[in-house]
Design a protein around this motif. Structure first.
Motif, mmCIF file in Angstrom:
data_model
loop_
_atom_site.group_PDB
_atom_site.id
_atom_site.type_symbol
_atom_site.label_atom_id
_atom_site.label_comp_id
_atom_site.label_asym_id
_atom_site.label_seq_id
_atom_site.Cartn_x
_atom_site.Cartn_y
_atom_site.Cartn_z
ATOM 1 N N GLN A 13 65.285 37.150 52.846
ATOM 2 C CA GLN A 13 64.792 38.423 53.363
ATOM 3 C C GLN A 13 65.788 39.542 53.055
ATOM 4 O O GLN A 13 65.389 40.651 52.725
ATOM 5 C CB GLN A 13 64.528 38.320 54.859
ATOM 6 C CG GLN A 13 63.775 39.525 55.396
ATOM 7 C CD GLN A 13 63.227 39.289 56.789
ATOM 8 O OE1 GLN A 13 63.424 38.234 57.370
ATOM 9 N NE2 GLN A 13 62.527 40.262 57.301
ATOM 10 N N ALA A 14 67.079 39.254 53.106
ATOM 11 C CA ALA A 14 68.084 40.254 52.760
ATOM 12 C C ALA A 14 68.011 40.593 51.278
ATOM 13 O O ALA A 14 68.126 41.762 50.891
ATOM 14 C CB ALA A 14 69.480 39.746 53.122
ATOM 15 N N LEU A 15 67.797 39.588 50.430
ATOM 16 C CA LEU A 15 67.655 39.841 48.991
ATOM 17 C C LEU A 15 66.408 40.678 48.730
ATOM 18 O O LEU A 15 66.432 41.593 47.904
ATOM 19 C CB LEU A 15 67.596 38.513 48.224
ATOM 20 C CG LEU A 15 67.412 38.576 46.718
ATOM 21 C CD1 LEU A 15 68.420 39.502 46.051
ATOM 22 C CD2 LEU A 15 67.481 37.175 46.116
ATOM 23 N N GLN A 21 63.537 47.494 48.884
ATOM 24 C CA GLN A 21 63.716 48.563 49.857
ATOM 25 C C GLN A 21 62.702 48.553 50.995
ATOM 26 O O GLN A 21 62.343 49.581 51.532
ATOM 27 C CB GLN A 21 63.688 49.954 49.181
ATOM 28 C CG GLN A 21 64.930 50.279 48.404
ATOM 29 C CD GLN A 21 64.948 49.616 47.036
ATOM 30 O OE1 GLN A 21 63.978 49.693 46.316
ATOM 31 N NE2 GLN A 21 66.035 48.975 46.686
ATOM 32 N N ASP A 22 62.202 47.414 51.358
ATOM 33 C CA ASP A 22 61.434 47.287 52.590
ATOM 34 C C ASP A 22 61.846 45.986 53.246
ATOM 35 O O ASP A 22 62.446 45.127 52.624
ATOM 36 C CB ASP A 22 59.916 47.379 52.375
ATOM 37 C CG ASP A 22 59.343 46.216 51.590
ATOM 38 O OD1 ASP A 22 59.764 45.068 51.815
ATOM 39 O OD2 ASP A 22 58.450 46.435 50.766
ATOM 40 N N ASP A 45 77.608 30.450 46.990
ATOM 41 C CA ASP A 45 77.221 31.855 46.935
ATOM 42 C C ASP A 45 75.794 32.055 47.415
ATOM 43 O O ASP A 45 74.951 31.163 47.329
ATOM 44 C CB ASP A 45 77.328 32.396 45.502
ATOM 45 C CG ASP A 45 78.772 32.490 45.036
ATOM 46 O OD1 ASP A 45 79.667 32.454 45.903
ATOM 47 O OD2 ASP A 45 78.990 32.587 43.824
ATOM 48 N N ALA A 46 75.539 33.259 47.898
ATOM 49 C CA ALA A 46 74.171 33.623 48.259
ATOM 50 C C ALA A 46 73.323 33.635 46.991
ATOM 51 O O ALA A 46 73.837 33.865 45.885
ATOM 52 C CB ALA A 46 74.163 35.000 48.909
ATOM 53 N N PRO A 47 72.028 33.361 47.096
ATOM 54 C CA PRO A 47 71.183 33.373 45.900
ATOM 55 C C PRO A 47 71.293 34.692 45.135
ATOM 56 O O PRO A 47 71.303 35.769 45.723
ATOM 57 C CB PRO A 47 69.780 33.169 46.467
ATOM 58 C CG PRO A 47 70.006 32.399 47.723
ATOM 59 C CD PRO A 47 71.283 32.958 48.285
ATOM 60 N N ALA A 80 62.948 38.724 42.093
ATOM 61 C CA ALA A 80 63.974 39.744 42.291
ATOM 62 C C ALA A 80 65.352 39.188 41.980
ATOM 63 O O ALA A 80 65.628 38.017 42.225
ATOM 64 C CB ALA A 80 63.933 40.235 43.740
ATOM 65 N N THR A 81 66.213 40.060 41.460
ATOM 66 C CA THR A 81 67.596 39.707 41.144
ATOM 67 C C THR A 81 68.519 40.745 41.771
ATOM 68 O O THR A 81 68.265 41.950 41.657
ATOM 69 C CB THR A 81 67.819 39.676 39.619
ATOM 70 O OG1 THR A 81 66.872 38.791 39.028
ATOM 71 C CG2 THR A 81 69.221 39.225 39.273
ATOM 72 N N ARG A 82 69.582 40.282 42.408
ATOM 73 C CA ARG A 82 70.572 41.217 42.953
ATOM 74 C C ARG A 82 71.078 42.122 41.825
ATOM 75 O O ARG A 82 71.292 41.657 40.706
ATOM 76 C CB ARG A 82 71.757 40.458 43.553
ATOM 77 C CG ARG A 82 71.441 39.753 44.827
ATOM 78 C CD ARG A 82 72.715 39.184 45.463
ATOM 79 N NE ARG A 82 72.358 38.416 46.622
ATOM 80 C CZ ARG A 82 72.037 38.935 47.811
ATOM 81 N NH1 ARG A 82 72.047 40.238 47.960
ATOM 82 N NH2 ARG A 82 71.690 38.165 48.811
ATOM 83 N N PRO A 83 71.273 43.411 42.109
ATOM 84 C CA PRO A 83 71.685 44.354 41.056
ATOM 85 C C PRO A 83 72.884 43.883 40.243
ATOM 86 O O PRO A 83 72.915 44.031 39.017
ATOM 87 C CB PRO A 83 71.988 45.639 41.834
ATOM 88 C CG PRO A 83 71.113 45.552 43.042
ATOM 89 C CD PRO A 83 71.071 44.091 43.399
#
Length: 197
Positions: A13-15, A21-22, A45-47, A80-83
């Motif tokens: 959910q954080a990712l 942005q929601d 590590d976090a995903p 989704a991928t972390r920036p």
């Protein structure tokens, strides 16, 4: 990075929040299942990236005999991928793994709703093709004062919605929806139609 199914301790959910942005609370409350979420992760590590898929039953005209029939499918979402990890191919690796996993489960069809032409082009290299367009403006226009807004789904209204949906889209492949699915759709769209969002 290894690809694996999500674990309860993965904060997807954080990712989701970082990438979309929601808060995704509605999705995670109603749809999230670690057995249908793939992630890339390195040790503790976090995903770094994620992909979700939802099982769907589609009605497909011309499939399975006279008039058409049902087909099992998967709706891919939340890719989704972390920036800080973008540009390394993680999303593509997840898509390929998801398609392989779906094949192993006997699910012959996957679909998605990309947000924009650039993202749609990304998915073409995995065999996805555009079959329709949908509006991408975020807000629905407010409804006229005399228009009724559906806020509760009963078994009878779900049957009526299914019948209307099938008449409107008789010539197109479409998901099958039951009362629970229609209730979630009504809950999601009601604030937009009533001007509350």
């Amino acid at each position: 990075m290894d690809i694996r199914y999500a674990k309860p301790e993965d904060d997807l959910q954080a990712l989701w929040q970082v990438c979309f942005q929601d808060d995704g609370a509605e999705f995670f409350a109603s749809e999230y299942d670690p057995a249908r979420a793939l992630v890339t992760a390195d040790g503790a590590d976090a995903p770094a990236a994620m992909l979700h898929w939802l099982p769907q039953t589609l009605y497909v005209p011309g499939h399975g005999g006279a008039g058409g029939g049902e087909m099992q499918a998967a709706y891919i979402l939340g890719v989704a991928t972390r920036p800080e990890y973008r540009g390394r191919g993680f999303a593509g690796d997840l898509v390929e793994q998801a398609l392989f996993e779906l094949y192993l489960r006997g699910i012959p069809l996957a679909f998605l709703l990309p947000r924009g032409a650039r993202i749609a082009r990304f998915y073409e290299k995995f065999g996805f093709r555009q079959i329709g367009l949908r509006p991408v403006s975020g807000e629905m226009p407010p409804s006229p004062a005399d228009e009724r807004v559906l806020t509760e789904i009963t078994p009878a209204s779900a049957d009526a919605l299914d019948a209307l949906y099938e008449r409107l889209y008789a010539a197109a492949a479409r998901p099958r929806r039951g009362g629970e699915r229609w209730a979630r759709i009504a809950a999601e769209y009601e604030p937009r139609f009533s001007g509350g969002r």
